[in-house]
Design an enzyme around this catalytic site. Structure first.
Site, PDB file in Angstrom:
ATOM      1  N   SER A  71      43.127  49.464  22.750  1.00 15.59           N
ATOM      2  CA  SER A  71      43.689  50.545  23.571  1.00 15.59           C
ATOM      3  C   SER A  71      42.667  51.453  24.241  1.00 15.59           C
ATOM      4  O   SER A  71      43.031  52.238  25.111  1.00 15.59           O
ATOM      5  CB  SER A  71      44.595  51.425  22.705  1.00 15.59           C
ATOM      6  OG  SER A  71      45.889  50.945  22.751  1.00 15.59           O
ATOM      7  N   LYS A  74      42.642  51.431  27.889  1.00 15.14           N
ATOM      8  CA  LYS A  74      43.637  52.158  28.691  1.00 15.14           C
ATOM      9  C   LYS A  74      42.991  53.302  29.485  1.00 15.14           C
ATOM     10  O   LYS A  74      43.388  53.614  30.599  1.00 15.14           O
ATOM     11  CB  LYS A  74      44.728  52.724  27.774  1.00 15.14           C
ATOM     12  CG  LYS A  74      45.601  51.651  27.138  1.00 15.14           C
ATOM     13  CD  LYS A  74      46.497  52.237  26.059  1.00 15.14           C
ATOM     14  CE  LYS A  74      47.414  51.150  25.483  1.00 15.14           C
ATOM     15  NZ  LYS A  74      48.145  51.614  24.295  1.00 15.14           N
ATOM     16  N   TYR A 196      46.852  42.803  31.091  1.00 21.95           N
ATOM     17  CA  TYR A 196      46.839  43.856  30.069  1.00 21.95           C
ATOM     18  C   TYR A 196      46.278  43.318  28.748  1.00 21.95           C
ATOM     19  O   TYR A 196      45.423  43.949  28.114  1.00 21.95           O
ATOM     20  CB  TYR A 196      48.264  44.418  29.888  1.00 21.95           C
ATOM     21  CG  TYR A 196      48.391  45.351  28.706  1.00 21.95           C
ATOM     22  CD1 TYR A 196      47.853  46.635  28.747  1.00 21.95           C
ATOM     23  CD2 TYR A 196      49.014  44.937  27.538  1.00 21.95           C
ATOM     24  CE1 TYR A 196      47.944  47.478  27.646  1.00 21.95           C
ATOM     25  CE2 TYR A 196      49.108  45.777  26.440  1.00 21.95           C
ATOM     26  CZ  TYR A 196      48.571  47.043  26.494  1.00 21.95           C
ATOM     27  OH  TYR A 196      48.648  47.877  25.410  1.00 21.95           O
ATOM     28  N   TYR A 248      46.833  58.433  19.830  1.00 19.85           N
ATOM     29  CA  TYR A 248      48.206  58.064  19.433  1.00 19.85           C
ATOM     30  C   TYR A 248      48.988  59.348  19.136  1.00 19.85           C
ATOM     31  O   TYR A 248      48.709  60.394  19.722  1.00 19.85           O
ATOM     32  CB  TYR A 248      48.202  57.100  18.242  1.00 19.85           C
ATOM     33  CG  TYR A 248      47.434  55.825  18.525  1.00 19.85           C
ATOM     34  CD1 TYR A 248      47.820  54.981  19.567  1.00 19.85           C
ATOM     35  CD2 TYR A 248      46.330  55.463  17.783  1.00 19.85           C
ATOM     36  CE1 TYR A 248      47.123  53.809  19.839  1.00 19.85           C
ATOM     37  CE2 TYR A 248      45.631  54.282  18.037  1.00 19.85           C
ATOM     38  CZ  TYR A 248      46.034  53.477  19.078  1.00 19.85           C
ATOM     39  OH  TYR A 248      45.345  52.332  19.340  1.00 19.85           O
ATOM     40  N   VAL A 266      43.233  49.872  18.131  1.00 15.80           N
ATOM     41  CA  VAL A 266      43.545  49.260  16.837  1.00 15.80           C
ATOM     42  C   VAL A 266      42.482  48.252  16.388  1.00 15.80           C
ATOM     43  O   VAL A 266      42.543  47.750  15.275  1.00 15.80           O
ATOM     44  CB  VAL A 266      44.948  48.604  16.813  1.00 15.80           C
ATOM     45  CG1 VAL A 266      46.039  49.651  16.955  1.00 15.80           C
ATOM     46  CG2 VAL A 266      45.078  47.527  17.866  1.00 15.80           C
TER      47      VAL A 266
END
Ligand code: GLU
Length: 320
Positions: A71, A74, A196, A248, A266
């Site tokens: 992530s 992102k 992605y 998160y 993660v």
């Protein structure tokens, strides 16, 4: 380098060595297990890395060990979308509100018909849909070139992780099709999901993350090459969203206690950015229930506390 800078650097390095020693025995948490490749990583790997905006590097532990960026990608893709399309067009599809829900919640901002923010999966998939290129190959190339500007090398994709993400990613598929039904993304869902999953499967080291952090903290200028990797004004938006949504649904507590714009993944990495100062990164695969690296959280908390690194700390040092 001045004597004072030398002394500060030695002091900081010593603290990193001490924290590495102290938390190496901390065994709480488990590596991510939603795909076998992540469950099988060596859970004891542990690294703390930093780079200043002047390009000075510190590393303790497994700083050259590769893991998937997950992530943390992102944040970089958000910067790319802002650079390519401008803030307004990005905001039409993806908001900036923290959700307090899980990163993979099947949830949109109903009132505005947008993905909530770019750090949850919905927003990140919408952002990936915006990667420019007429064909899938061109879009892969756009993404590859972006990584290359940060890393200074062609990114390597862990193909087994990529394949596994693709095979098991039905929740992300559900999110993407929901967004297609609402007209938020274009009708090329499998292609966008594949991109992605590829962006999440890029291999990085803790040193790489510290370098990326230092680049963003240096207002987009790569500390080693001097290249403007991402426009100056874009880094402001990247840092803001990292501070409010990057950890998160722990983001609020993180902003309060650590106060360093950051993004975790993660794979076990945490990328922190100290505007005007440098990048700070940790890697340790054991995660808490929210998805953040357990040792990583401790290290950031301690360093923030001991060196007054909280963004709003009145004694925040080292800015230029
Ligand atoms: N590939 C993961 C997913 O999309 C990324 C998860 C993460 O690092 O938060 O579910």
């Amino acid at each position: 380098m001045s004597d004072e800078r030398d002394a500060r650097r030695a002091w900081f390095e010593q603290a990193c060595v001490g924290l590495h020693d102290r938390y190496a025995s901390l065994q709480d948490g488990e590596p991510a297990s939603y795909i076998p490749e992540l469950a099988e990583v060596d859970p004891d790997r542990f690294a703390i890395a930093a780079m200043t905006v002047q390009g000075e590097r510190i590393g303790v532990g497994d700083c050259d060990h590769e893991f998937t960026i997950q992530s943390i990608s992102k944040l970089l893709l958000y910067g790319l979308a802002l650079e390519t399309h401008g803030r307004e067009r990005v905001l039409e599809r993806v908001g900036v509100a923290p959700t307090g829900d899980a990163f993979n919640a099947i949830e949109l901002d109903e009132a505005t018909n947008r993905a909530p923010n770019p750090m949850v999966n919905a927003g990140a998939i919408a952002i990936t849909d915006m990667v420019a290129g007429a064909t899938v190959d061109e879009r892969v190339e756009t993404m590859r070139a972006m990584y290359e500007r940060y890393l200074g090398r062609t990114p390597t994709i862990d193909r087994t992780v990529w394949a596994s993400e693709r095979e098991t990613g039905n929740r992300n598929r559900a999110i993407a099709y929901l967004m297609l039904s609402r007209g938020i993304i274009e009708d090329r869902v499998e292609e966008t999901l594949d991109l992605y999953f590829a962006q999440c499967s890029v291999l990085v080291t803790a040193h790489d993350l510290a370098l990326i952090g230092a680049t963003i903290a240096n207002h987009g200028v790569h500390p080693l090459t001097g290249e403007q990797v991402v426009p100056r004004e874009v880094t402001r938006d990247m840092l803001t969203v990292a501070l409010t949504c990057g950890m998160y649904d722990y983001a609020g507590e993180w902003a309060f206690s650590v106060g360093i714009p950051a993004k975790s993944g993660v794979g076990g990495g945490i990328l922190g950015m100290l505007p005007g100062v440098g990048g700070l990164a940790t890697f340790s695969p054991r995660l808490d229930d929210i998805g953040n690296s357990v040792r990583g959280l401790r290290v950031f908390e301690q360093l923030s506390h001991h060196f007054d690194l909280h963004l709003f700390d009145p004694d925040r040092p080292w800015t230029r």
